[in-house]
Design a protein around this motif. Structure first.
Motif, mmCIF file in Angstrom:
data_model
loop_
_atom_site.group_PDB
_atom_site.id
_atom_site.type_symbol
_atom_site.label_atom_id
_atom_site.label_comp_id
_atom_site.label_asym_id
_atom_site.label_seq_id
_atom_site.Cartn_x
_atom_site.Cartn_y
_atom_site.Cartn_z
ATOM 1 N N GLN A 176 0.838 -1.207 0.000
ATOM 2 C CA GLN A 176 0.000 0.000 0.000
ATOM 3 C C GLN A 176 0.874 1.258 0.000
ATOM 4 O OE1 GLN A 176 -3.535 -0.074 0.154
ATOM 5 N NE2 GLN A 176 -3.604 2.171 -0.045
ATOM 6 N N THR A 177 1.931 1.250 0.799
ATOM 7 C CA THR A 177 2.776 2.440 0.945
ATOM 8 C C THR A 177 3.491 2.797 -0.359
ATOM 9 O OG1 THR A 177 3.145 1.918 3.284
ATOM 10 C CG2 THR A 177 4.727 3.410 2.235
ATOM 11 N N VAL A 215 1.568 -3.901 -7.076
ATOM 12 C CA VAL A 215 2.237 -4.977 -6.360
ATOM 13 C C VAL A 215 1.342 -6.205 -6.439
ATOM 14 C CG1 VAL A 215 3.170 -5.758 -4.148
ATOM 15 C CG2 VAL A 215 3.268 -3.320 -4.745
ATOM 16 N N ASN A 216 1.899 -7.325 -6.895
ATOM 17 C CA ASN A 216 1.197 -8.607 -6.809
ATOM 18 C C ASN A 216 1.843 -9.376 -5.661
ATOM 19 O OD1 ASN A 216 1.471 -8.710 -10.420
ATOM 20 N ND2 ASN A 216 -0.289 -8.010 -9.225
ATOM 21 N N GLN A 217 1.026 -9.768 -4.669
ATOM 22 C CA GLN A 217 1.616 -10.483 -3.539
ATOM 23 C C GLN A 217 0.850 -11.768 -3.263
ATOM 24 O OE1 GLN A 217 0.625 -8.786 0.462
ATOM 25 N NE2 GLN A 217 0.036 -6.955 -0.732
ATOM 26 N N PHE A 218 1.570 -12.764 -2.759
ATOM 27 C CA PHE A 218 0.955 -14.067 -2.471
ATOM 28 C C PHE A 218 1.799 -14.820 -1.443
ATOM 29 C CE2 PHE A 218 4.104 -16.021 -5.251
ATOM 30 C CZ PHE A 218 4.358 -15.008 -6.180
ATOM 31 N N GLN A 276 -0.709 -21.310 -12.765
ATOM 32 C CA GLN A 276 -1.483 -20.155 -12.278
ATOM 33 C C GLN A 276 -1.734 -20.282 -10.779
ATOM 34 O OE1 GLN A 276 -5.836 -20.238 -13.226
ATOM 35 N NE2 GLN A 276 -5.218 -21.799 -14.731
ATOM 36 N N PHE A 277 -1.811 -19.123 -10.118
ATOM 37 C CA PHE A 277 -2.024 -19.098 -8.670
ATOM 38 C C PHE A 277 -2.604 -17.746 -8.263
ATOM 39 C CE2 PHE A 277 1.874 -16.633 -8.272
ATOM 40 C CZ PHE A 277 2.625 -17.080 -9.362
ATOM 41 N N PRO A 278 -3.361 -17.728 -7.161
ATOM 42 C CA PRO A 278 -4.041 -16.499 -6.739
ATOM 43 C C PRO A 278 -3.069 -15.506 -6.102
ATOM 44 C CG PRO A 278 -4.508 -18.282 -5.205
ATOM 45 C CD PRO A 278 -3.718 -18.887 -6.339
ATOM 46 N N CYS A 279 -3.391 -14.238 -6.207
ATOM 47 C CA CYS A 279 -2.582 -13.202 -5.552
ATOM 48 C C CYS A 279 -3.475 -12.045 -5.142
ATOM 49 C CB CYS A 279 -1.484 -12.699 -6.498
ATOM 50 S SG CYS A 279 -2.065 -11.608 -7.808
ATOM 51 N N ARG A 280 -2.949 -11.153 -4.279
ATOM 52 C CA ARG A 280 -3.596 -9.893 -3.928
ATOM 53 C C ARG A 280 -2.842 -8.801 -4.690
ATOM 54 N NH1 ARG A 280 -8.292 -8.947 -1.703
ATOM 55 N NH2 ARG A 280 -7.628 -7.343 -0.220
ATOM 56 N N SER A 281 -3.590 -7.972 -5.399
ATOM 57 C CA SER A 281 -2.948 -6.908 -6.186
ATOM 58 C C SER A 281 -3.326 -5.545 -5.635
ATOM 59 C CB SER A 281 -3.381 -7.026 -7.649
ATOM 60 O OG SER A 281 -2.874 -8.213 -8.209
ATOM 61 N N THR A 282 -2.304 -4.718 -5.454
ATOM 62 C CA THR A 282 -2.483 -3.319 -5.046
ATOM 63 C C THR A 282 -2.020 -2.474 -6.213
ATOM 64 O OG1 THR A 282 -2.038 -3.928 -2.753
ATOM 65 C CG2 THR A 282 -1.839 -1.590 -3.315
ATOM 66 N N TYR A 283 -2.883 -1.522 -6.654
ATOM 67 C CA TYR A 283 -2.557 -0.794 -7.883
ATOM 68 C C TYR A 283 -3.275 0.559 -7.889
ATOM 69 C CZ TYR A 283 -7.114 -2.711 -8.983
ATOM 70 O OH TYR A 283 -8.442 -3.067 -8.911
ATOM 71 N N HIS A 291 -6.202 0.818 -5.193
ATOM 72 C CA HIS A 291 -7.153 -0.278 -4.963
ATOM 73 C C HIS A 291 -6.358 -1.538 -4.588
ATOM 74 C CE1 HIS A 291 -10.212 2.082 -7.292
ATOM 75 N NE2 HIS A 291 -9.130 2.499 -7.908
ATOM 76 N N THR A 292 -7.007 -2.436 -3.882
ATOM 77 C CA THR A 292 -6.449 -3.769 -3.615
ATOM 78 C C THR A 292 -7.541 -4.796 -3.858
ATOM 79 O OG1 THR A 292 -4.779 -3.012 -2.023
ATOM 80 C CG2 THR A 292 -5.445 -5.305 -1.883
ATOM 81 N N GLY A 293 -7.201 -5.825 -4.635
ATOM 82 C CA GLY A 293 -8.206 -6.849 -4.934
ATOM 83 C C GLY A 293 -7.553 -8.169 -5.301
ATOM 84 N N ASP A 294 -8.378 -9.170 -5.471
ATOM 85 C CA ASP A 294 -7.891 -10.511 -5.832
ATOM 86 C C ASP A 294 -7.698 -10.634 -7.334
ATOM 87 O OD1 ASP A 294 -7.988 -11.414 -3.180
ATOM 88 O OD2 ASP A 294 -10.144 -11.855 -3.345
ATOM 89 N N GLU A 295 -6.597 -11.290 -7.711
ATOM 90 C CA GLU A 295 -6.345 -11.605 -9.119
ATOM 91 C C GLU A 295 -5.705 -12.986 -9.186
ATOM 92 O OE1 GLU A 295 -3.915 -8.163 -10.573
ATOM 93 O OE2 GLU A 295 -5.460 -8.078 -12.130
ATOM 94 N N THR A 296 -5.414 -13.426 -10.402
ATOM 95 C CA THR A 296 -4.641 -14.654 -10.606
ATOM 96 C C THR A 296 -3.441 -14.325 -11.484
ATOM 97 O OG1 THR A 296 -6.553 -16.123 -10.379
ATOM 98 C CG2 THR A 296 -4.691 -16.964 -11.648
#
Lengths: 108, 108, 108
Positions: A18-19, A29-32, B31-38, B45-50
């Motif tokens: 976020q920062t 940022v893609n994080q997992f 493929q695998f799930p991730c949290r994306s901040t953009y 925003h932050t949301g789920d992506e693959t």
């Protein structure tokens, strides 16, 4: 354009992501979550971490690293840069528009 | 050989993966799930992506990108190419055998 | 420094990771589950796997690959090497200190 690969404790990852996006040091940022096995103080450990893939511009990369070193709780964080050999142009433009390291984003 | 890095909405990822392997534009997709901040439209925003890591041949790369742009629901998808500096030969041969972009796979 | 990208059956991944770090062929392994779609024997399959990102030194890379080929249950495992264009120096030093391929780690 650089993708910065970093691992961090799961409880710090979301705030770090976020920062750096808030401060326009990264476009996204893609994080997992992951399991990490590593050698520390002579012993082998396995524990939970989070991988962060952070996209920025070549011009902004150094300032992004410096800020991450401020934010990261480890003494020796894993920070590596990987450069792509092709990027979808509209996505590259979006990264450029989203990142403004010189201004330092909302920090000023 | 190229690894194409792409993010997509989780509900589209499986179908995209199946299509490009079916159509012999890619040998495999991890493929695998991730949290994306953009940053989008000025807000963060932050949301789920693959994340999809798609393996193909150098010759097939351009056709793979064109097909992904048809399949992807976003206007500006993240599509980047990373090239390895070494690949296990038998795995490289398997990729070459699995991909036949010119024929366009089962689409013809 | 090399990051070795490998996929493996989830039931083998943890042991492979532990072994190569124990034997000082790698400094650390980040692993996480994924869904893989791939073509095998003419048909397209989708199943669960684990991705392993294994960090080692340039000098130790070949010996790491050889050991992984011994450990891996597949005939044709996905093994690829990606080299970063920048690495945080203290992290690079830690990798160098953690890897000693010539000695072969605790195997001797």
């Amino acid at each position: 354009m650089p993708t910065l690969y970093m691992t961090a404790p799961s409880e710090s990852a979301a705030e770090i992501a976020q920062t750096v996006v808030d401060e326009r040091l990264a476009a996204c940022v893609n994080q997992f979550p992951c399991r990490s096995t590593y050698r520390w103080d002579g012993d082998v450990h396995t524990g939970d971490e989070t991988i962060l893939l952070i996209k920025t511009t070549a011009e902004g990369y150094r300032q992004l690293v410096d800020r991450l070193l401020e934010l990261h709780p480890y003494d020796v964080p894993c920070i590596e840069r990987f450069d792509e050999s092709h990027i979808h142009d509209p996505f590259a433009s979006w990264i450029t528009d989203s990142v403004s390291p010189h201004v330092g984003g909302d920090r000023q």
